[in-house]
Each structure stands twice: as structure tokens, then as C-alpha cells.
Motif scaffolding. Sequence first.
Motif, mmCIF file in Angstrom:
data_model
loop_
_atom_site.group_PDB
_atom_site.id
_atom_site.type_symbol
_atom_site.label_atom_id
_atom_site.label_comp_id
_atom_site.label_asym_id
_atom_site.label_seq_id
_atom_site.Cartn_x
_atom_site.Cartn_y
_atom_site.Cartn_z
ATOM 1 N N ALA A 25 75.507 -71.486 74.946
ATOM 2 C CA ALA A 25 74.985 -72.307 73.851
ATOM 3 C C ALA A 25 73.986 -73.357 74.341
ATOM 4 C CB ALA A 25 76.131 -72.990 73.115
ATOM 5 N N VAL A 26 74.253 -73.935 75.507
ATOM 6 C CA VAL A 26 73.363 -74.985 76.007
ATOM 7 C C VAL A 26 72.333 -74.451 76.998
ATOM 8 C CG1 VAL A 26 75.059 -76.807 75.632
ATOM 9 C CG2 VAL A 26 74.920 -75.714 77.866
ATOM 10 N N GLY A 27 72.404 -73.158 77.299
ATOM 11 C CA GLY A 27 71.432 -72.564 78.207
ATOM 12 C C GLY A 27 71.710 -72.828 79.674
ATOM 13 N N ASN A 28 72.951 -73.139 80.005
ATOM 14 C CA ASN A 28 73.331 -73.417 81.389
ATOM 15 C C ASN A 28 73.917 -72.142 81.997
ATOM 16 O OD1 ASN A 28 74.546 -74.258 83.772
ATOM 17 N ND2 ASN A 28 75.148 -76.240 82.932
ATOM 18 N N GLU A 29 73.085 -71.421 82.737
ATOM 19 C CA GLU A 29 73.502 -70.129 83.283
ATOM 20 C C GLU A 29 74.608 -70.263 84.325
ATOM 21 O OE1 GLU A 29 74.052 -66.278 83.407
ATOM 22 O OE2 GLU A 29 72.675 -67.213 81.998
ATOM 23 N N SER A 30 74.605 -71.333 85.108
ATOM 24 C CA SER A 30 75.658 -71.489 86.127
ATOM 25 C C SER A 30 77.018 -71.737 85.464
ATOM 26 C CB SER A 30 75.322 -72.606 87.111
ATOM 27 O OG SER A 30 75.329 -73.863 86.482
ATOM 28 N N LEU A 31 77.043 -72.496 84.387
ATOM 29 C CA LEU A 31 78.295 -72.718 83.661
ATOM 30 C C LEU A 31 78.764 -71.417 83.014
ATOM 31 C CD1 LEU A 31 80.465 -74.713 82.691
ATOM 32 C CD2 LEU A 31 79.032 -75.181 80.709
ATOM 33 N N ARG A 32 77.837 -70.669 82.492
ATOM 34 C CA ARG A 32 78.168 -69.377 81.888
ATOM 35 C C ARG A 32 78.748 -68.427 82.931
ATOM 36 N NH1 ARG A 32 73.948 -65.576 78.590
ATOM 37 N NH2 ARG A 32 75.524 -64.331 77.557
ATOM 38 N N ALA A 33 78.143 -68.378 84.110
ATOM 39 C CA ALA A 33 78.640 -67.517 85.182
ATOM 40 C C ALA A 33 80.018 -67.984 85.661
ATOM 41 C CB ALA A 33 77.649 -67.513 86.339
ATOM 42 N N GLU A 34 80.195 -69.277 85.749
ATOM 43 C CA GLU A 34 81.495 -69.824 86.144
ATOM 44 C C GLU A 34 82.565 -69.420 85.128
ATOM 45 O OE1 GLU A 34 83.518 -74.207 86.614
ATOM 46 O OE2 GLU A 34 81.387 -74.017 87.109
#
Length: 58
Positions: A25-34
Motif C-alpha cells: 500500500a505504501v510502496g515499500n518493497e522491503s517491508l513487503r518482502a519482509e
Amino acid sequence: MAADEKAQATGEQAKGKVKKVVGGAVGNESLRAEGRGEESKGDLRAAKEKVKDAFKGK
């Protein structure tokens, strides 16, 4: 499945899903991968417990 292990697996899966959705939702790929990693960890923990339960019955 041991109740504490089941709860831990479910918690990891839920926490991972939340991180994955928020990261997307916020476009944070590292958080998404985590989040994906944490969700997978919960899935593996649940699968391990199911295998243990299957062998206990025999």
C-alpha cells in the motif's frame, strides 16, 4: 499440533500478511518482502506441526 506452536504459526502468518499488505500500500518493497518471508515462515511452522501430528497418530 501443539497449541503454542499453532498460535505462533498463526501469529507469524497474520503478521506477515499485514506487513505484506502495508508494504504494498505504501510502496515499500522491503517491508513487503519482509512480510512475505514472515508469512512463509509461519506456513512452514504450521506444516511442520501437521507432519509431527501425522506421525504421532501412527
